[in-house]
Design a protein around this motif. Sequence first.
Motif, short mmCIF file in Angstrom:
data_model
loop_
_atom_site.label_atom_id
_atom_site.label_comp_id
_atom_site.label_asym_id
_atom_site.label_seq_id
_atom_site.Cartn_x
_atom_site.Cartn_y
_atom_site.Cartn_z
N UNK A 94 0.83 -1.25 0.27
CA UNK A 94 -0.22 -0.03 0.01
C UNK A 94 1.04 1.17 -0.10
N UNK A 95 1.89 1.24 0.85
CA UNK A 95 2.81 2.32 0.96
C UNK A 95 3.31 2.53 -0.40
N UNK A 96 4.04 1.71 -1.19
CA UNK A 96 4.37 1.81 -2.45
C UNK A 96 3.53 2.11 -3.42
N UNK A 97 2.25 1.58 -3.32
CA UNK A 97 1.19 2.14 -4.31
C UNK A 97 0.94 3.84 -3.92
N UNK A 98 1.26 4.28 -2.83
CA UNK A 98 0.91 5.54 -2.67
C UNK A 98 1.97 6.35 -2.97
N UNK A 99 3.18 5.88 -3.35
CA UNK A 99 4.24 6.86 -3.40
C UNK A 99 4.14 7.84 -4.66
N UNK A 100 3.55 7.70 -5.76
CA UNK A 100 3.18 8.58 -6.56
C UNK A 100 3.84 8.33 -7.96
N UNK A 101 4.71 7.50 -8.18
CA UNK A 101 5.48 7.05 -9.25
C UNK A 101 5.23 5.74 -9.90
N UNK A 208 -13.23 -5.71 8.37
CA UNK A 208 -12.18 -6.09 7.40
C UNK A 208 -12.67 -6.56 6.17
N UNK A 209 -13.73 -6.81 5.90
CA UNK A 209 -14.20 -7.23 4.34
C UNK A 209 -13.97 -5.93 3.50
N UNK A 210 -14.87 -4.98 4.14
CA UNK A 210 -14.90 -3.67 3.47
C UNK A 210 -13.55 -3.11 3.24
N UNK A 211 -12.57 -3.33 4.27
CA UNK A 211 -11.28 -2.93 3.95
C UNK A 211 -10.78 -3.35 2.80
N UNK A 212 -10.61 -4.87 2.61
CA UNK A 212 -10.28 -5.48 1.54
C UNK A 212 -10.94 -4.93 0.27
N UNK A 213 -12.06 -4.70 0.44
CA UNK A 213 -12.84 -4.27 -0.94
C UNK A 213 -12.38 -2.99 -1.32
N UNK A 214 -12.24 -1.94 -0.28
CA UNK A 214 -11.65 -0.63 -0.59
C UNK A 214 -10.36 -0.95 -1.19
N UNK A 215 -9.53 -1.45 -0.50
CA UNK A 215 -8.19 -1.72 -1.12
C UNK A 215 -7.91 -2.19 -2.52
N UNK A 216 -8.87 -3.01 -3.02
CA UNK A 216 -8.73 -3.58 -4.31
C UNK A 216 -9.50 -2.44 -5.28
N UNK A 217 -10.42 -1.66 -4.62
CA UNK A 217 -10.96 -0.61 -5.43
C UNK A 217 -10.03 0.63 -5.68
N UNK A 218 -9.17 1.01 -4.53
CA UNK A 218 -8.20 1.90 -4.78
C UNK A 218 -7.00 1.38 -5.75
N UNK A 219 -6.80 0.24 -5.73
CA UNK A 219 -5.71 -0.15 -6.67
C UNK A 219 -6.21 -0.16 -8.04
N UNK A 220 -7.46 -0.44 -8.36
CA UNK A 220 -8.06 -0.49 -9.68
C UNK A 220 -8.09 1.11 -10.26
N UNK A 221 -8.36 1.73 -9.43
CA UNK A 221 -8.58 3.24 -9.75
C UNK A 221 -7.18 3.87 -9.80
N UNK A 222 -6.06 3.22 -8.95
CA UNK A 222 -4.93 3.99 -9.03
C UNK A 222 -4.97 5.27 -8.27
N UNK A 223 -5.65 5.61 -7.28
CA UNK A 223 -5.85 6.54 -6.49
C UNK A 223 -4.84 6.70 -5.35
N UNK A 227 -4.95 5.24 -1.38
CA UNK A 227 -3.84 4.43 -0.96
C UNK A 227 -3.37 4.90 0.58
N UNK A 228 -3.07 6.29 0.67
CA UNK A 228 -2.35 6.96 1.87
C UNK A 228 -3.61 6.88 2.92
N UNK A 229 -4.79 6.93 2.57
CA UNK A 229 -5.83 6.81 3.72
C UNK A 229 -5.88 5.46 4.22
N UNK A 230 -5.70 4.40 3.34
CA UNK A 230 -6.00 3.10 3.78
C UNK A 230 -4.49 2.45 4.67
N UNK A 231 -3.45 3.43 4.54
CA UNK A 231 -2.42 2.84 5.29
C UNK A 231 -2.82 2.83 6.89
N UNK A 232 -3.52 3.91 7.24
CA UNK A 232 -3.86 3.90 8.74
C UNK A 232 -4.76 2.49 9.05
#
Length: 315
Positions: A94-101, A208-223, A227-232
Amino acid sequence: MRVADNTVYNSFISGYETTAAKMQKTMEQLSSEKKVNSASDDPVAASKIISLNTSIAQNSMYSNTISNSVSWDSAQDSALGSISDVMLNIRSLVEEAANGTNNSTDYSSIKSEVTQDIEQIASTLNTKYGNDYVFGGENTTTAPFALSKDSNGNITGLTYSGTSQNLTREISDGTTVSLFANGNEFLTANSSNSATDTSTTTANSSTLGSYFSNLISALNSGSQSSMSNLLAETDDYRNNFVNIRSSIGSLTDRLNTASSLNTSRQTDLKTDLSNVQDVDVAEAYTQFSQEKLAYQAVLALGTKIMDTNILDYVN
């Protein structure tokens, strides 16, 4: 004064039966190495032996319960240790996905690894000890956790079909422990972070299930912001697994102490039983030797009585 032959004979028979019975009883004790071979030997001792054997059997049952409980905890500890490591890897991703590169290919690769990690977590939450699922509450026969996915194979949630009860086990007279089994406690986590980025489009994950769902959705959107919000939240859910694992470890310590006490009590009970029941072989053999001499003396006397005839009474 002349003694009647019948009186002499009856006296001999009584002495013979008494000495023979004593010798027979001692022989039985030497053979069985037990003082009491039937209740009639010593009713008081027999009653105590029955009571001690009952206590030993009960204590042995407690020992098995404690041992099984420790193994149950061990299976859970191993599972939660593995999940904690996987959650740490997810945090790194998640941290890697949030670095903007990252580009779309990078996000796809990260998503693939995260998906595998989530599937591993779900599989580990269905850990079994023997034939029982350890995180299903009182429902130990059915896999408690299942991932849900959409038509594209994206993870959309995690369902729990177990119960919300832990398992009660009696480990000694009047003492019970509650084995952790309520997998429902994995689904929510108290936030340890006061700051939340409310400007993102990702909602706080309620389970936990909605966290997993939100994580996959964020990766699909590339937001990146999502990603930063999901770190916490990643930290919150990982900490929840760690905290539950810690409480299980505390219970294991208590069970190990109970096991030591159980072993000590079992030793005491067996010592008490031995004192009441077991024969001192050397002492019993000495007694048998004395009784054998008395028996032989009675037989010798009997031989002389049987040899007496009418001529012995003629002057």
